[in-house]
Scaffold this motif. Sequence first.
Motif, short mmCIF file in Angstrom:
data_model
loop_
_atom_site.label_atom_id
_atom_site.label_comp_id
_atom_site.label_asym_id
_atom_site.label_seq_id
_atom_site.Cartn_x
_atom_site.Cartn_y
_atom_site.Cartn_z
N THR A 279 23.49 53.86 55.83
CA THR A 279 24.38 54.64 56.68
C THR A 279 24.00 54.53 58.16
O THR A 279 24.73 55.04 59.01
CB THR A 279 24.35 56.12 56.28
OG1 THR A 279 23.05 56.67 56.58
CG2 THR A 279 24.65 56.31 54.80
N LEU A 280 22.87 53.90 58.45
CA LEU A 280 22.38 53.89 59.83
C LEU A 280 23.24 53.04 60.76
O LEU A 280 23.12 53.16 61.98
CB LEU A 280 20.93 53.43 59.88
CG LEU A 280 19.91 54.37 59.22
CD1 LEU A 280 18.49 53.83 59.37
CD2 LEU A 280 20.02 55.78 59.79
N THR A 281 24.09 52.19 60.19
CA THR A 281 25.00 51.45 61.07
C THR A 281 25.92 52.41 61.82
O THR A 281 26.37 52.10 62.92
CB THR A 281 25.86 50.46 60.27
OG1 THR A 281 26.57 51.16 59.24
CG2 THR A 281 24.99 49.37 59.63
N ALA A 282 26.16 53.60 61.24
CA ALA A 282 26.99 54.59 61.93
C ALA A 282 26.29 55.14 63.16
O ALA A 282 26.94 55.67 64.07
CB ALA A 282 27.35 55.73 60.97
N ALA A 283 24.95 55.03 63.20
CA ALA A 283 24.20 55.42 64.39
C ALA A 283 24.08 54.25 65.37
O ALA A 283 24.13 54.44 66.59
CB ALA A 283 22.81 55.91 63.99
N PHE A 284 23.92 53.02 64.83
CA PHE A 284 23.77 51.85 65.69
C PHE A 284 25.06 51.48 66.42
O PHE A 284 25.04 51.08 67.58
CB PHE A 284 23.31 50.63 64.88
CG PHE A 284 21.96 50.79 64.24
CD1 PHE A 284 20.99 51.60 64.80
CD2 PHE A 284 21.66 50.13 63.06
CE1 PHE A 284 19.75 51.76 64.21
CE2 PHE A 284 20.42 50.27 62.46
CZ PHE A 284 19.46 51.09 63.03
N SER A 285 26.19 51.59 65.72
CA SER A 285 27.46 51.08 66.26
C SER A 285 27.86 51.72 67.59
O SER A 285 28.16 51.00 68.55
CB SER A 285 28.57 51.27 65.22
OG SER A 285 28.29 50.52 64.06
N PRO A 286 27.88 53.05 67.71
CA PRO A 286 28.27 53.63 69.00
C PRO A 286 27.28 53.30 70.11
O PRO A 286 27.69 53.18 71.28
CB PRO A 286 28.31 55.14 68.71
CG PRO A 286 27.55 55.35 67.46
CD PRO A 286 27.69 54.10 66.68
N ILE A 287 26.02 53.12 69.76
CA ILE A 287 25.03 52.77 70.79
C ILE A 287 25.28 51.35 71.29
O ILE A 287 25.14 51.07 72.49
CB ILE A 287 23.60 52.92 70.23
CG1 ILE A 287 23.33 54.38 69.90
CG2 ILE A 287 22.56 52.41 71.23
CD1 ILE A 287 22.02 54.63 69.22
N LEU A 288 25.68 50.46 70.39
CA LEU A 288 26.04 49.10 70.82
C LEU A 288 27.14 49.13 71.86
O LEU A 288 27.07 48.45 72.89
CB LEU A 288 26.51 48.29 69.60
CG LEU A 288 25.49 47.47 68.82
CD1 LEU A 288 26.17 46.85 67.61
CD2 LEU A 288 24.87 46.40 69.70
N ALA A 289 28.17 49.93 71.60
CA ALA A 289 29.29 50.02 72.53
C ALA A 289 28.86 50.64 73.85
O ALA A 289 29.18 50.12 74.93
CB ALA A 289 30.43 50.82 71.91
N GLY A 290 28.12 51.75 73.79
CA GLY A 290 27.69 52.42 75.01
C GLY A 290 26.73 51.57 75.83
O GLY A 290 26.83 51.52 77.07
N TYR A 291 25.83 50.87 75.14
CA TYR A 291 24.87 50.02 75.85
C TYR A 291 25.59 48.89 76.59
O TYR A 291 25.29 48.62 77.77
CB TYR A 291 23.87 49.44 74.85
CG TYR A 291 22.99 48.35 75.44
CD1 TYR A 291 21.86 48.67 76.18
CD2 TYR A 291 23.31 47.01 75.27
CE1 TYR A 291 21.06 47.68 76.73
CE2 TYR A 291 22.52 46.01 75.82
CZ TYR A 291 21.39 46.35 76.54
OH TYR A 291 20.61 45.36 77.10
N ASN A 292 26.50 48.23 75.91
CA ASN A 292 27.18 47.10 76.55
C ASN A 292 28.08 47.54 77.68
O ASN A 292 28.25 46.81 78.66
CB ASN A 292 27.96 46.32 75.49
CG ASN A 292 27.07 45.41 74.66
OD1 ASN A 292 26.50 44.45 75.17
ND2 ASN A 292 26.93 45.73 73.39
N LEU A 293 28.65 48.73 77.58
CA LEU A 293 29.44 49.25 78.69
C LEU A 293 28.55 49.48 79.90
O LEU A 293 28.89 49.09 81.03
CB LEU A 293 30.13 50.55 78.28
CG LEU A 293 30.92 51.26 79.39
CD1 LEU A 293 31.98 50.33 79.99
CD2 LEU A 293 31.56 52.53 78.85
#
Length: 401
Positions: free
Chosen positions: A39-53
């Motif tokens: 389930t940890l992809t649900a934690a990683f995914s929004p961070i990927l988006a925020g980091y790249n922004l």
Amino acid sequence: MTETTAAANNNDNAQAKVSKKERRPRMWKVWVQAARPHTLTAAFSPILAGYNLCASEIQKTIVTNDDPDGLMNGTDMNSWLRKQTFAWLLFCVFVQIGTNLHNDYADFVKGADNEHRVGQARATQKGWLTPRQTATASTMCLMVTFAIGIQLSQLPNASGNWDWFALGITATSVFNAFAYTGGPYPLGYIGLSNFSIGYSGLGDLFVFLYFGLVATMALPYLYSRDVLSMQYGGGQTAGEILNRMFSNPESEMATVVVPHILIKAFYVALPVGWLGTAIIVVNNLRDRHTDVFASKLTTSVRFGELFSRVQYALLVLGSYCVLPLVLLSDYHFEDNYNGDTMNIISWCFLPCLTLPMAIPQLRAVTFGEKDGADLNPHVGGTALLQFAYCIFFGISLRILR
């Protein structure tokens, strides 16, 4: 207090109620399964988006001429981003694991996880761990979460000053981790043992808000609070700069820089949150037959199977349809937009490369080909779809800058 303590003591004896026990795996495997690393992809995914922004914004806003005191340069900004991303990643991972462990405990003691469970095995329900063990482990994880949140809430160059908004996010995140499933511990100590976000049908909204908007927008918010305030601040503290910004709505920072980042972050967070919500929709659809007997009034129980299947389609397809809004957020700030036609196409095209992953999920969930335990692969499949979507979304954020 006495009632709560008695309930907690009785929970350890509740293992005898489990009619079917399986041979317990090795203890480390039990704890890994209870933490639900899938389930940890649900934690990683929004961070990927925020980091790249944030990384995209840094590439556009490294301006040393506007920083005569040398408060911030490109190296400092990228170093800040790596440090804050790591801290926020730990925050999200520990709150996710803490929520999972508390759910393992509370769903068992409330009767939702029993021998008729069709989802993946739960350590407490199987008798591999006692309710006290999973509840204690959850508390420890959330204590780490709170400590990280305190660190993120400290304003730079401002001894003793706090970001009360960030503190509020920290406190509500920890509270919601316990309240998502509820149960006698620890909410019973404050008279809220019967309160539950998930059991009242608000789980979908909770996931969208905290694992969508908050998780995605946190890094852009911290970026606007820390890095840009220092860059524009002339040596003042971040708190003083933010106060000046809000008291002077005509300033460049108030009219261009911060709104641009946060408005764009909001649009970026929408599809991330919708895909995260789709994960819980599959979970609720799968468990609706057993949830009803435990008085767990999820949206699937309240509104029925058809509602959840249509809801899933709207969330998944909406995540692709919303992409042009991110473009419009850039056009709204034309001075910051440096894209060309190819960059515009990349916004819509790159995340759409995940559509082949979405089609099998839609066929299984929306069009009713599968139900019950057969939906188990599609809980993870939707999580992987969100993760892949955010990878391509991040690439497009880097391209369009």
